[in-house]
Write a protein that holds these residues in place. Structure first.
Motif, mmCIF file in Angstrom:
data_model
loop_
_atom_site.group_PDB
_atom_site.id
_atom_site.type_symbol
_atom_site.label_atom_id
_atom_site.label_comp_id
_atom_site.label_asym_id
_atom_site.label_seq_id
_atom_site.Cartn_x
_atom_site.Cartn_y
_atom_site.Cartn_z
ATOM 1 N N ILE A 1 17.639 13.434 52.735
ATOM 2 C CA ILE A 1 17.902 13.619 51.178
ATOM 3 C C ILE A 1 16.390 14.651 51.455
ATOM 4 N N GLN A 2 16.534 15.755 50.549
ATOM 5 C CA GLN A 2 15.482 17.038 50.952
ATOM 6 C C GLN A 2 14.547 16.888 49.972
ATOM 7 N N LYS A 3 14.163 17.813 50.318
ATOM 8 C CA LYS A 3 13.044 18.187 49.424
ATOM 9 C C LYS A 3 13.486 18.753 48.285
ATOM 10 N N LYS A 4 12.663 18.693 46.913
ATOM 11 C CA LYS A 4 13.598 19.637 45.637
ATOM 12 C C LYS A 4 14.257 19.264 45.284
ATOM 13 N N ALA A 5 15.991 18.140 46.127
ATOM 14 C CA ALA A 5 17.415 17.443 45.469
ATOM 15 C C ALA A 5 16.702 16.316 44.584
ATOM 16 N N THR A 6 17.817 16.714 44.147
ATOM 17 C CA THR A 6 17.130 15.566 42.328
ATOM 18 C C THR A 6 17.632 13.830 43.312
ATOM 19 N N ILE A 7 17.271 12.970 42.438
ATOM 20 C CA ILE A 7 17.446 12.041 42.256
ATOM 21 C C ILE A 7 18.246 11.143 40.777
ATOM 22 N N ILE A 8 19.226 10.822 40.552
ATOM 23 C CA ILE A 8 19.997 10.026 39.677
ATOM 24 C C ILE A 8 19.867 8.895 39.726
ATOM 25 N N ALA A 9 19.379 7.562 39.184
ATOM 26 C CA ALA A 9 19.220 5.812 39.421
ATOM 27 C C ALA A 9 19.261 5.893 37.873
ATOM 28 N N ILE A 10 19.723 4.128 38.201
ATOM 29 C CA ILE A 10 19.943 3.270 37.147
ATOM 30 C C ILE A 10 18.572 1.914 37.438
ATOM 31 N N GLY A 11 18.252 1.839 36.861
ATOM 32 C CA GLY A 11 17.097 0.423 37.087
ATOM 33 C C GLY A 11 16.578 0.339 35.971
ATOM 34 N N SER A 12 15.228 -0.642 35.994
ATOM 35 C CA SER A 12 14.401 -1.092 34.832
ATOM 36 C C SER A 12 13.115 0.232 34.694
ATOM 37 N N PRO A 13 12.719 -0.644 33.562
ATOM 38 C CA PRO A 13 12.037 0.749 33.292
ATOM 39 C C PRO A 13 11.032 0.582 34.401
ATOM 40 N N LYS A 14 10.327 -0.476 34.992
ATOM 41 C CA LYS A 14 9.247 -1.064 35.825
ATOM 42 C C LYS A 14 9.546 -0.392 37.784
ATOM 43 N N ALA A 15 11.150 -0.198 36.897
ATOM 44 C CA ALA A 15 11.611 -0.032 38.975
ATOM 45 C C ALA A 15 11.674 1.267 38.956
ATOM 46 N N LEU A 16 12.047 2.075 37.763
ATOM 47 C CA LEU A 16 12.379 3.604 37.734
ATOM 48 C C LEU A 16 10.787 4.079 37.669
ATOM 49 N N LYS A 17 9.866 3.971 37.438
ATOM 50 C CA LYS A 17 8.874 4.039 37.194
ATOM 51 C C LYS A 17 8.141 4.226 38.578
ATOM 52 N N ASN A 18 8.141 3.207 39.173
ATOM 53 C CA ASN A 18 7.228 3.337 40.986
ATOM 54 C C ASN A 18 8.344 3.990 41.889
ATOM 55 N N PHE A 19 9.819 3.876 41.351
ATOM 56 C CA PHE A 19 10.832 5.047 42.099
ATOM 57 C C PHE A 19 9.709 6.866 41.303
ATOM 58 N N LYS A 20 9.659 6.637 40.339
ATOM 59 C CA LYS A 20 9.185 8.372 39.806
ATOM 60 C C LYS A 20 7.487 8.547 40.971
ATOM 61 N N GLU A 21 6.931 7.588 40.792
ATOM 62 C CA GLU A 21 5.819 7.865 41.840
ATOM 63 C C GLU A 21 5.774 8.083 43.225
ATOM 64 N N LEU A 22 6.617 7.430 43.511
ATOM 65 C CA LEU A 22 7.171 7.526 45.025
ATOM 66 C C LEU A 22 7.713 8.717 45.598
ATOM 67 N N ALA A 23 8.646 9.635 44.453
ATOM 68 C CA ALA A 23 9.770 10.702 44.349
ATOM 69 C C ALA A 23 8.047 11.954 44.527
ATOM 70 N N LYS A 24 7.182 11.838 43.693
ATOM 71 C CA LYS A 24 6.484 12.161 43.598
ATOM 72 C C LYS A 24 4.998 12.849 44.296
ATOM 73 N N GLY A 25 5.422 12.157 45.446
ATOM 74 C CA GLY A 25 4.618 11.557 46.844
ATOM 75 C C GLY A 25 3.101 11.048 46.124
ATOM 76 N N GLU A 26 3.098 10.392 44.990
ATOM 77 C CA GLU A 26 2.165 9.696 44.931
ATOM 78 C C GLU A 26 2.401 8.304 45.152
ATOM 79 N N GLN A 27 2.786 7.454 46.284
ATOM 80 C CA GLN A 27 2.730 6.183 46.631
ATOM 81 C C GLN A 27 3.205 6.520 47.688
ATOM 82 N N ALA A 28 2.839 5.980 48.235
ATOM 83 C CA ALA A 28 2.780 5.803 50.446
ATOM 84 C C ALA A 28 4.690 4.885 49.717
#
Length: 342
Positions: A315-342
């Protein structure tokens, strides 16, 4: 006359009333000091009881000139009273107080917008785009040339301003310098070309999508600066064909993109340099078990798309991941992708 202009006229009348009142008080105090040789306090007292017509006793017997001056103050104060009363009555009886409150609320919301989207044109397409963004709680502002459309948007609690989106001043008022993207959805292709050109000039990095009715306009909009052009009839035809051939699949895809579908959604995420995902393989990341999302696609920074990336792919930096999930799971993953979550 537009509603905003009517409100401006009403508040100008209020402003004139307030300014006139202080001006009359100043004239009264100055006049009594000069004519009757009163102290500032006595002069202010005489001015207030004269303008208010309460009828208290005078500080001392007035001279003939002082009486004439007092009469003039009474006439001025009475005229000002009726002028202000008529302004207040017109303001409340016409419902302009509510319109003004809505306008001020809209202005405050506009100032607070950041990293938002600008919808240029609140027609059938623009209103549907606004509805989707509002349902997803994504900030946006609507621009339209018609008072009725602007009022309609404001009634739905959208931030909306009246004006021509091809005007630099209007786009600046909409916060284009802080905007994330713009949708040119005016009623004609010519308007959208000018909107795209103006927006691209003001902010070269802005993400711009434009609508077009005919294929001949697509190249013009792309040359003007649009990154994507949606041909309405072509898109509608493709969707209708898919619904005809694969109705269940088309319905499933619609549900995934529907902001009101609470069980499952689809979204894309850009991996930042600070994200813990950067440098990991898809096997190490194990998106499903670790984050409860299903991978749909992977787009490299250069633009190449891998619909089914290999487990060993990094997984490269500045790459884009397209995913399906529940709103809560997608919200958590968004924070992870931004580097806002450990």
């Amino acid at each position: 006359m537009s509603r905003d202009t009517q409100q401006l006229t009403t508040f100008r009348r209020f402003s004139i009333s307030i300014i006139s009142l202080f001006f009359l008080i100043w004239i009264g105090v100055s006049g009594y000091i000069y004519i009757e040789d009163m102290t500032p306090v006595d002069a202010l007292y005489m001015t207030v009881i004269t303008l208010s017509t309460v009828g208290f006793s005078e500080v001392h017997t007035l001279s003939e000139t002082g009486r004439l001056f007092t009469l003039a103050l009474i006439i001025g104060g009475t005229s000002l009273f009726f002028f202000t009363l008529s302004s207040v009555a017109a303001f409340f009886l016409s419902g302009e107080w509510h319109s003004h409150w809505e306008q001020q609320r809209n202005h405050r919301m506009l100032l607070n917008l950041d990293n938002h989207y600008i919808i240029c044109g609140y027609g059938r397409l623009g209103s549907n785009v606004a509805s989707e963004l509002y349902a997803k709680k994504i900030p946006f502002v609507v621009i339209d040339t018609l008072d009725e459309q602007v009022e309609l948007a404001r009634k739905l609690e959208y931030v909306a301003i009246k004006g021509n989106a091809a005007d630099e001043k209007v786009l600046k008022n909409a916060g284009i310098n802080k905007a994330k993207g713009l949708i040119a959805s005016a009623s004609t292709d010519a308007e959208n070309v000018f909107i795209v050109l103006t927006a691209r000039t003001l902010k070269p990095s802005l993400h711009i999508i434009a609508r077009a009715d005919c294929e001949e306009s697509e190249n013009k909009m792309l040359r003007a600066g649009a990154e994507h052009v949606v041909l309405l009839y072509q898109s509608a035809g493709r969707k209708m064909a898919n619904m005809l051939i694969e109705p269940d699949l088309a319905q499933y895809l619609d549900e995934l993109s529907d902001a009101n579908q609470l069980d499952l959604q689809i979204a894309q995420f850009i991996i930042t340099e600070t994200s813990s995902l950067s440098g990991k393989t898809f096997r190490e990341a194990d998106l499903y078990n670790n984050y409860q999302i299903n991978l749909v696609g992977y787009k490299l920074p250069e633009g190449e798309i891998h619909s089914t990336p290999k487990p060993s792919e990094v997984i490269q930096k500045k790459a884009t991941i397209i995913a399906i999930g529940s709103p809560k799971a997608l919200k958590n993953f968004k924070e992870l992708a931004k580097g806002e979550q450990a």
